[in-house]
Motif scaffolding. Structure first.
Motif, PDB file in Angstrom:
ATOM      1  N   TYR A 110       0.860  -1.185   0.000  1.00 26.81           N
ATOM      2  CA  TYR A 110       0.000   0.000   0.000  1.00 26.81           C
ATOM      3  C   TYR A 110       0.890   1.226   0.000  1.00 26.81           C
ATOM      4  O   TYR A 110       1.878   1.286   0.717  1.00 26.81           O
ATOM      5  N   GLU A 111       0.529   2.200  -0.821  1.00 26.16           N
ATOM      6  CA  GLU A 111       1.285   3.444  -0.877  1.00 26.16           C
ATOM      7  C   GLU A 111       0.357   4.610  -0.585  1.00 26.16           C
ATOM      8  O   GLU A 111      -0.835   4.542  -0.856  1.00 26.16           O
ATOM      9  N   PRO A 112       0.899   5.692  -0.043  1.00 25.76           N
ATOM     10  CA  PRO A 112       0.069   6.859   0.266  1.00 25.76           C
ATOM     11  C   PRO A 112      -0.339   7.575  -1.016  1.00 25.76           C
ATOM     12  O   PRO A 112       0.408   7.605  -1.992  1.00 25.76           O
ATOM     13  N   VAL A 113      -1.529   8.151  -0.990  1.00 23.96           N
ATOM     14  CA  VAL A 113      -1.996   8.921  -2.138  1.00 23.96           C
ATOM     15  C   VAL A 113      -1.196  10.213  -2.260  1.00 23.96           C
ATOM     16  O   VAL A 113      -0.842  10.625  -3.354  1.00 23.96           O
ATOM     17  N   GLU A 114      -0.865  10.845  -1.135  1.00 25.90           N
ATOM     18  CA  GLU A 114      -0.140  12.110  -1.187  1.00 25.90           C
ATOM     19  C   GLU A 114       1.172  12.083  -0.421  1.00 25.90           C
ATOM     20  O   GLU A 114       2.213  12.349  -0.979  1.00 25.90           O
ATOM     21  N   SER A 115       1.147  11.764   0.872  1.00 25.34           N
ATOM     22  CA  SER A 115       2.377  11.770   1.660  1.00 25.34           C
ATOM     23  C   SER A 115       2.279  10.708   2.738  1.00 25.34           C
ATOM     24  O   SER A 115       1.210  10.194   3.034  1.00 25.34           O
ATOM     25  N   GLY A 116       3.399  10.360   3.331  1.00 21.77           N
ATOM     26  CA  GLY A 116       3.420   9.338   4.373  1.00 21.77           C
ATOM     27  C   GLY A 116       4.514   8.340   4.092  1.00 21.77           C
ATOM     28  O   GLY A 116       5.426   8.607   3.309  1.00 21.77           O
TER      29      GLY A 116
END
Length: 82
Positions: A58-64
């Motif tokens: 899972y990857e962040p949509v914007e940041s994280g």
């Protein structure tokens, strides 16, 4: 007692959203919140990425965090308030 108070149960708390097993998470790119059980960490606004051969994260949509491979649960993102 106020008329209608008991019938409408305004005094009860709404049910919280529930965490669901990660195996049931959407596989179509839907943005969800995920939970990392071992870390007791919630990651918000994440999208599933499947590179094939069991390589899923899972990857962040914007940041994280750059990617999460150890998600144990997921939860749909609620609709915006009206």
């Amino acid at each position: 007692m106020l008329k209608g108070f008991k019938e409408h149960k305004w005094h009860e708390q709404p049910k919280a959203r529930e965490w669901l097993d990660i195996e049931t998470a959407p596989k179509d790119g839907t943005v969800v919140d995920i939970f990392r059980g071992d870390w007791k960490e919630r990651c918000t606004n994440m999208r599933r990425v499947d590179l094939g051969n069991g390589n899923v994260f899972y990857e962040p949509v914007e940041s994280g965090p750059c990617c999460v491979r150890d998600a144990t649960h997921w939860m749909p993102i609620p609709a915006d308030p009206d």
